[in-house]
Scaffold this active site. Sequence first.
Site, PDB file in Angstrom:
ATOM      1  CB  CYS A   1      -0.925  -0.025   1.216  1.00  0.00           C
ATOM      2  SG  CYS A   1      -1.979   1.421   1.292  1.00  0.00           S
TER       3      CYS A   1
ATOM      4  CB  CYS B   1      -3.267   2.667  -1.367  1.00  0.00           C
ATOM      5  SG  CYS B   1      -3.319   1.028  -0.671  1.00  0.00           S
TER       6      CYS B   1
ATOM      7  CE  LYS C   1      -4.915   3.929  -5.958  1.00  0.00           C
ATOM      8  NZ  LYS C   1      -5.706   2.739  -5.817  1.00  0.00           N
TER       9      LYS C   1
ATOM     10  CE1 TYR D   1      -7.098  -1.297  -6.497  1.00  0.00           C
ATOM     11  CE2 TYR D   1      -7.780  -3.579  -6.692  1.00  0.00           C
ATOM     12  CZ  TYR D   1      -6.979  -2.629  -6.119  1.00  0.00           C
ATOM     13  OH  TYR D   1      -6.055  -2.976  -5.172  1.00  0.00           O
TER      14      TYR D   1
ATOM     15  CD  GLU E   1      -7.387   2.534  -8.676  1.00  0.00           C
ATOM     16  OE1 GLU E   1      -8.261   2.667  -7.806  1.00  0.00           O
ATOM     17  OE2 GLU E   1      -6.266   2.048  -8.418  1.00  0.00           O
TER      18      GLU E   1
ATOM     19  CG  HIS F   1     -28.614  23.386  -2.366  1.00  0.00           C
ATOM     20  ND1 HIS F   1     -28.722  22.562  -3.472  1.00  0.00           N
ATOM     21  CD2 HIS F   1     -28.778  24.653  -2.797  1.00  0.00           C
ATOM     22  CE1 HIS F   1     -28.958  23.323  -4.534  1.00  0.00           C
ATOM     23  NE2 HIS F   1     -29.002  24.596  -4.156  1.00  0.00           N
TER      24      HIS F   1
ATOM     25  CD  GLU G   1     -28.107  19.306  -3.123  1.00  0.00           C
ATOM     26  OE1 GLU G   1     -29.051  19.696  -2.432  1.00  0.00           O
ATOM     27  OE2 GLU G   1     -27.470  20.068  -3.891  1.00  0.00           O
TER      28      GLU G   1
HETATM   29  C1  LIG Z   1      -1.312  -0.667  -7.517  1.00  0.00           C
HETATM   30  C2  LIG Z   1      -2.100  -1.013  -6.276  1.00  0.00           C
HETATM   31  C3  LIG Z   1      -3.046  -0.133  -5.808  1.00  0.00           C
HETATM   32  C4  LIG Z   1      -3.783  -0.426  -4.678  1.00  0.00           C
HETATM   33  N1  LIG Z   1      -4.708   0.466  -4.254  1.00  0.00           N
HETATM   34  C5  LIG Z   1      -5.424   0.215  -3.141  1.00  0.00           C
HETATM   35  C6  LIG Z   1      -6.366   1.163  -2.664  1.00  0.00           C
HETATM   36  O1  LIG Z   1      -6.564   2.214  -3.263  1.00  0.00           O
HETATM   37  N2  LIG Z   1      -7.028   0.881  -1.510  1.00  0.00           N
HETATM   38  C7  LIG Z   1      -6.818  -0.294  -0.816  1.00  0.00           C
HETATM   39  O2  LIG Z   1      -7.438  -0.492   0.233  1.00  0.00           O
HETATM   40  N3  LIG Z   1      -5.943  -1.215  -1.262  1.00  0.00           N
HETATM   41  C8  LIG Z   1      -5.235  -0.983  -2.396  1.00  0.00           C
HETATM   42  N4  LIG Z   1      -4.312  -1.908  -2.833  1.00  0.00           N
HETATM   43  C9  LIG Z   1      -4.197  -3.196  -2.109  1.00  0.00           C
HETATM   44  C10 LIG Z   1      -3.355  -3.048  -0.841  1.00  0.00           C
HETATM   45  O3  LIG Z   1      -2.095  -2.540  -1.173  1.00  0.00           O
HETATM   46  C11 LIG Z   1      -3.236  -4.404  -0.162  1.00  0.00           C
HETATM   47  O4  LIG Z   1      -4.525  -4.923   0.077  1.00  0.00           O
HETATM   48  C12 LIG Z   1      -2.494  -4.314   1.172  1.00  0.00           C
HETATM   49  O5  LIG Z   1      -1.209  -3.773   1.006  1.00  0.00           O
HETATM   50  C13 LIG Z   1      -2.384  -5.716   1.799  1.00  0.00           C
HETATM   51  O6  LIG Z   1      -1.629  -5.674   2.980  1.00  0.00           O
HETATM   52  P1  LIG Z   1      -0.834  -6.963   3.460  1.00  0.00           P
HETATM   53  O7  LIG Z   1      -0.278  -6.615   4.793  1.00  0.00           O
HETATM   54  O8  LIG Z   1      -1.689  -8.157   3.328  1.00  0.00           O
HETATM   55  O9  LIG Z   1       0.336  -7.155   2.400  1.00  0.00           O
HETATM   56  P2  LIG Z   1       1.442  -6.142   1.863  1.00  0.00           P
HETATM   57  O10 LIG Z   1       1.139  -4.743   2.190  1.00  0.00           O
HETATM   58  O11 LIG Z   1       1.631  -6.510   0.444  1.00  0.00           O
HETATM   59  O12 LIG Z   1       2.727  -6.531   2.698  1.00  0.00           O
HETATM   60  C14 LIG Z   1       3.370  -7.758   2.530  1.00  0.00           C
HETATM   61  C15 LIG Z   1       4.856  -7.549   2.762  1.00  0.00           C
HETATM   62  O13 LIG Z   1       5.475  -8.818   2.913  1.00  0.00           O
HETATM   63  C16 LIG Z   1       6.743  -8.772   2.288  1.00  0.00           C
HETATM   64  N5  LIG Z   1       7.143 -10.168   2.050  1.00  0.00           N
HETATM   65  C17 LIG Z   1       6.564 -11.048   1.205  1.00  0.00           C
HETATM   66  N6  LIG Z   1       7.143 -12.256   1.317  1.00  0.00           N
HETATM   67  C18 LIG Z   1       8.106 -12.134   2.280  1.00  0.00           C
HETATM   68  C19 LIG Z   1       9.044 -13.040   2.868  1.00  0.00           C
HETATM   69  N7  LIG Z   1       9.073 -14.325   2.527  1.00  0.00           N
HETATM   70  N8  LIG Z   1       9.889 -12.570   3.807  1.00  0.00           N
HETATM   71  C20 LIG Z   1       9.862 -11.261   4.181  1.00  0.00           C
HETATM   72  N9  LIG Z   1       8.983 -10.366   3.657  1.00  0.00           N
HETATM   73  C21 LIG Z   1       8.114 -10.807   2.736  1.00  0.00           C
HETATM   74  C22 LIG Z   1       6.500  -7.940   1.047  1.00  0.00           C
HETATM   75  O14 LIG Z   1       7.703  -7.409   0.542  1.00  0.00           O
HETATM   76  C23 LIG Z   1       5.546  -6.875   1.580  1.00  0.00           C
HETATM   77  O15 LIG Z   1       6.239  -5.743   2.034  1.00  0.00           O
HETATM   78  C24 LIG Z   1      -3.540  -1.640  -3.965  1.00  0.00           C
HETATM   79  C25 LIG Z   1      -2.591  -2.553  -4.428  1.00  0.00           C
HETATM   80  C26 LIG Z   1      -1.881  -2.243  -5.569  1.00  0.00           C
HETATM   81  C27 LIG Z   1      -0.846  -3.216  -6.059  1.00  0.00           C
END
Ligand SMILES: Cc1cc2nc3c(=O)[nH]c(=O)nc-3n(C[C@H](O)[C@H](O)[C@H](O)COP(=O)(O)OP(=O)(O)OC[C@H]3O[C@@H](n4cnc5c(N)ncnc54)[C@H](O)[C@@H]3O)c2cc1C
Length: 450
Positions: free
Chosen positions: A43, A48, A51, A179, A183, A439, A444
């Site tokens: 994110c 997010c 973006k 999405y 976007e 308004h 509204e």
């Molecule tokens: C382009 C884009 C736009 C988005 N826009 C929105 C939005 O507008 N609104 C919204 O709500 N959501 C949005 N999302 C989705 C949102 O980013 C995810 O839902 C959210 O980040 C999920 O959180 P998470 O903690 O599950 O995983 P992540 O935030 O992906 O975190 C996982 C982390 O684990 C790390 N990792 C993975 N494997 C390993 C490993 N084996 N060892 C150590 N580290 C590891 C990764 O590097 C990463 O940093 C968007 C996603 C993208 C790609």
Amino acid sequence: MTQFDYDLFVIGAGSGGVRASRIASGHGARVAVAEEYRIGGTCVIRGCVPKKLLVYASQFADDLGHAGDYGWTIEGATFDWPKLRDAVARDVDRLNLAYTNTLNSNNVTHFLDRAEITGPNSVRLKASGQTITAKTILVATGAWPVAPTFPGAEHTITSNEVFHLETLPKRVVIAGAGYIAMEFAGVFNALGSAVTVVNRSDAILRSYDIDLRERLLAIARARGITFRFNAPFDRVDKAADGSLLVHLGDGGEPIAADVVLVATGRRAKTDGLGLENAGIALGNRGEIPVDHEGRTSCPSIFAVGDVTDRVQLTPIAIREGQAFADGQFAARPTAVSYEAIPSAVFSQPPLAAVGPTEAEARAEHGEIKVFTSDFRPMKNIFSQRIERGFYKLLVDAKTDRVLGIHMIGPDAPEILQAAAIAVKAGLTKADFDATVALHPSMAEELVLMR
Ligand SMILES: Cc1cc2nc3c(=O)[nH]c(=O)nc-3n(C[C@H](O)[C@H](O)[C@H](O)COP(=O)(O)OP(=O)(O)OC[C@H]3O[C@@H](n4cnc5c(N)ncnc54)[C@H](O)[C@@H]3O)c2cc1C
């Protein structure tokens, strides 16, 4: 009693992992987290936040276009992609540091390394080779763009790379119509690129209400975005000058492009994670199956966020991380509610929704009442732009309860966040009707639909 290095080891410092780490630490647990890329996760680093900054940048093109209608003379307006890209990158650095500081100030040890599971209570750090034991392991590794398999796929990029482009591409082909695809189509179109969206089916944004999808498609076409539907990728050729030629399986002409962005979905990031060492089998979509507490089939290992592929949104990953930490380290079990989750597409114009689509509401609730408003946003009145906003309210005919709200138009996500409270609270159409309109505003319309 077995001594573990930590009470909790979290794999992945993204939205879910950071929240779970700091809350568990606050509850007195000894916590460590491993992150293989940058602290903050998708994110903050490549989702997010960057973006949305690009969306803001591209909206200036719209405002500059309108400004003349409001009496302004704008001369010599130019756009500088590297300047924007670097400004976005600086903000990502700021957030990366802020998240790192959050871990430090909450006494969470962090390892900038990839972690792999070696057993129910142990992980190995890939670069250092260190083995670490923990009473509980939380997998919060997120999701990853689905990799394309057609010939020439190596010439394409994903949303991971799009924030780092050297120059603003003149021609962009975007594969997918979810999405993220819509976007970036809006961003590049507004910034002046020629954009073609290519999809293997004939629909965009499948999970959204049909009326919003059709309205967005019509507006996107009117703004100059080309759509090629029922068009699977055959191959991408790269010429000596670096330009690309996209061949599609729809029998149509190939498309010349400078950038091909593949946005065909995201899959749980579990490759090489070692889940088999703890006896955890993946679900059909590659996700980690968990129970209502986030527990996997291995009692000491939990998972939250995108890797569980329930609802892939940041606020959900955060809630799941919080619920896990409260449940496991403060004996305060909290169930995450997946009802009435608001979501948005920051397309141009944006759309936003909460609750079931009209088709889903009919299937679930039988008799429903549908109220709509199809209006010309006031800001567009002066301009030649004929884009209209569209709001839809779905009401249970038996109880009068508002089941869902669907909106497309300027600022729809900002308006919907507030309206989602009413849906979550179970308010009725009569409550909406009893609310005085603010308004003049677009919002509204929500209380004026009869
Ligand atoms: C382009 C884009 C736009 C988005 N826009 C929105 C939005 O507008 N609104 C919204 O709500 N959501 C949005 N999302 C989705 C949102 O980013 C995810 O839902 C959210 O980040 C999920 O959180 P998470 O903690 O599950 O995983 P992540 O935030 O992906 O975190 C996982 C982390 O684990 C790390 N990792 C993975 N494997 C390993 C490993 N084996 N060892 C150590 N580290 C590891 C990764 O590097 C990463 O940093 C968007 C996603 C993208 C790609």
